[in-house]
Design an enzyme around this catalytic site. Structure first.
Site, PDB file in Angstrom:
ATOM      1  CE1 TYR A   1      47.060  70.307  22.921  1.00  0.00           C
ATOM      2  CE2 TYR A   1      49.098  70.390  21.734  1.00  0.00           C
ATOM      3  CZ  TYR A   1      47.810  70.758  21.751  1.00  0.00           C
ATOM      4  OH  TYR A   1      47.293  71.349  20.828  1.00  0.00           O
TER       5      TYR A   1
ATOM      6  CB  SER B   1      47.695  69.956  17.738  1.00  0.00           C
ATOM      7  OG  SER B   1      49.188  70.481  18.176  1.00  0.00           O
TER       8      SER B   1
ATOM      9  N   GLY C   1      39.477  82.913  20.251  1.00  0.00           N
ATOM     10  CA  GLY C   1      40.375  82.312  19.151  1.00  0.00           C
ATOM     11  C   GLY C   1      39.837  81.680  17.953  1.00  0.00           C
ATOM     12  CG  LEU C   2      42.241  78.475  16.040  1.00  0.00           C
ATOM     13  CD1 LEU C   2      42.612  77.153  16.355  1.00  0.00           C
ATOM     14  CD2 LEU C   2      42.526  79.063  14.857  1.00  0.00           C
ATOM     15  N   GLY C   3      37.801  79.064  17.386  1.00  0.00           N
ATOM     16  CA  GLY C   3      36.486  78.775  17.514  1.00  0.00           C
ATOM     17  C   GLY C   3      35.534  80.226  17.013  1.00  0.00           C
TER      18      GLY C   3
ATOM     19  N   GLY D   1      33.860  75.281  21.542  1.00  0.00           N
ATOM     20  CA  GLY D   1      34.869  76.262  21.862  1.00  0.00           C
ATOM     21  C   GLY D   1      34.825  77.415  21.218  1.00  0.00           C
TER      22      GLY D   1
END
Length: 322
Positions: free
Chosen positions: A183, A157, A33-35, A29
């Site tokens: 989710y 998460s 963003g985070l990746g 990913g």
């Protein structure tokens, strides 16, 4: 326990003074963003980073800064990976195995959130299939490439608190579909997968960790209706205010990615192996009523018997034993 890091710590804070020269990392990913930030921080500290993404053109554009900072001694390359297609997952794993170079960490960062009801290429519910089963097959197929002393880091998460996994109806064939429940199931699966992977591999010095990056505004919320996120935050802040606590604040992306790099290279393995972390710390287990933004992990997500059962069910679903 590692001291000094918390909710506001950034990737650069937790990696201060850390030299990752000679380390090799796979991050899924890396198109947003985070990746991207995880890849940037690790490459900037000397690591050789392999970024996996479904849309290589998008990832190419998103990772200019990663390549720029990798010039200081780190490295960055990309591989194609669509976690919603086991054919793609297996092709990616086969290519990495054929290449043969080892990894010091595999960071399973990619994911989707609150998607409309749908299915992956293999017929699995989109969120469970993408977030859990895709990573389950990838990590297990390349497990032999993780060096002794290496780690698997699953980005889960606090959303796991919405639901335990449902091993009897993983694809919502009998249960009414709810995007947040789906989710939650997928994120609980990420944690349980880390628990069982850790149990299976710790004897050879490979540990697995799951984590919550924190509340961050990334592309992950793109399936939420206009105003939905704002309304949710307003409700949370009303609850916090009633309890005499300060309002919720989103983390920056460097703060959100901090726990990933901390878990991969900074935290002592024996403290984090098989555990769930957030704010660059190990989380406490709590089954009490807590606010959506309070720290804590539900006991069902770390239940070793549940982890074994999910592993067996996952093998059955993907038609492969590990």
């Amino acid at each position: 326990m590692t001291k000094g890091f918390g909710a506001t710590s950034t990737t650069d804070d937790v990696l201060a003074g850390v030299d990752l020269s000679g380390k090799r990392v796979l991050i899924t990913g890396v198109s947003a963003g985070l990746g991207v930030e995880t890849a940037r921080a690790l490459a900037a500290h000397g690591a050789q980073v392999v970024g996996a993404a479904r849309d290589l053109a998008k990832a190419e554009r998103a990772t200019n800064e990663v390549r720029a900072q990798a010039a200081n001694g780190g490295g960055f390359e990309m591989v194609e990976l669509d976690l919603a297609s086991l054919e793609s997952v297996r092709a990616c794993a086969d290519a990495l195995l054929a290449d043969g170079r080892r990894f010091d960490a595999v960071i399973a960062n990619a994911g989707v959130m609150r998607t409309p009801f749908g299915h992956t290429a293999d017929g699995f519910e989109t969120q469970f299939g993408t977030n859990h089963l895709g990573h389950f097959v990838l990590a297990n197929r390349i497990a032999s490439l993780i060096v002794p002393g290496g780690r698997l880091v699953n980005v889960a998460s606090s959303g796991h608190r919405y639901s335990d996994v449902d091993l009897d109806d993983p694809n919502f064939e009998r249960t009414p579909y709810d995007p947040m429940i789906a989710y939650g199931r997928s994120k609980t699966a990420n944690i349980l997968f880390a628990v069982e992977f850790d149990r299976r591999h710790k004897a050879r010095g490979v540990r697995a960790i799951a984590l919550h990056p924190g509340g961050i505004q990334t592309e992950l919320d793109r399936h939420m209706a206009p105003g939905e996120l704002e309304n949710l935050v307003a409700q949370i802040n009303a609850q916090l205010g009633a309890a005499g606590r300060p309002p919720f604040q989103f983390k920056t992306i460097p703060q959100g990615a901090a726990t990933s790099v901390w878990a991969a290279f900074v935290a002592p393995a024996e403290e984090v192996g098989g555990r769930y972390c957030e704010n660059s710390q190990v989380s406490q287990i709590t089954d009490a009523l807590i606010s959506p933004v309070s720290p804590g992990v539900r006991s069902y997500a770390l239940d070793p018997e549940r982890a074994k059962a999910l592993w067996a069910k996952s093998e059955e679903l993907v038609g492969e034993r590990f």
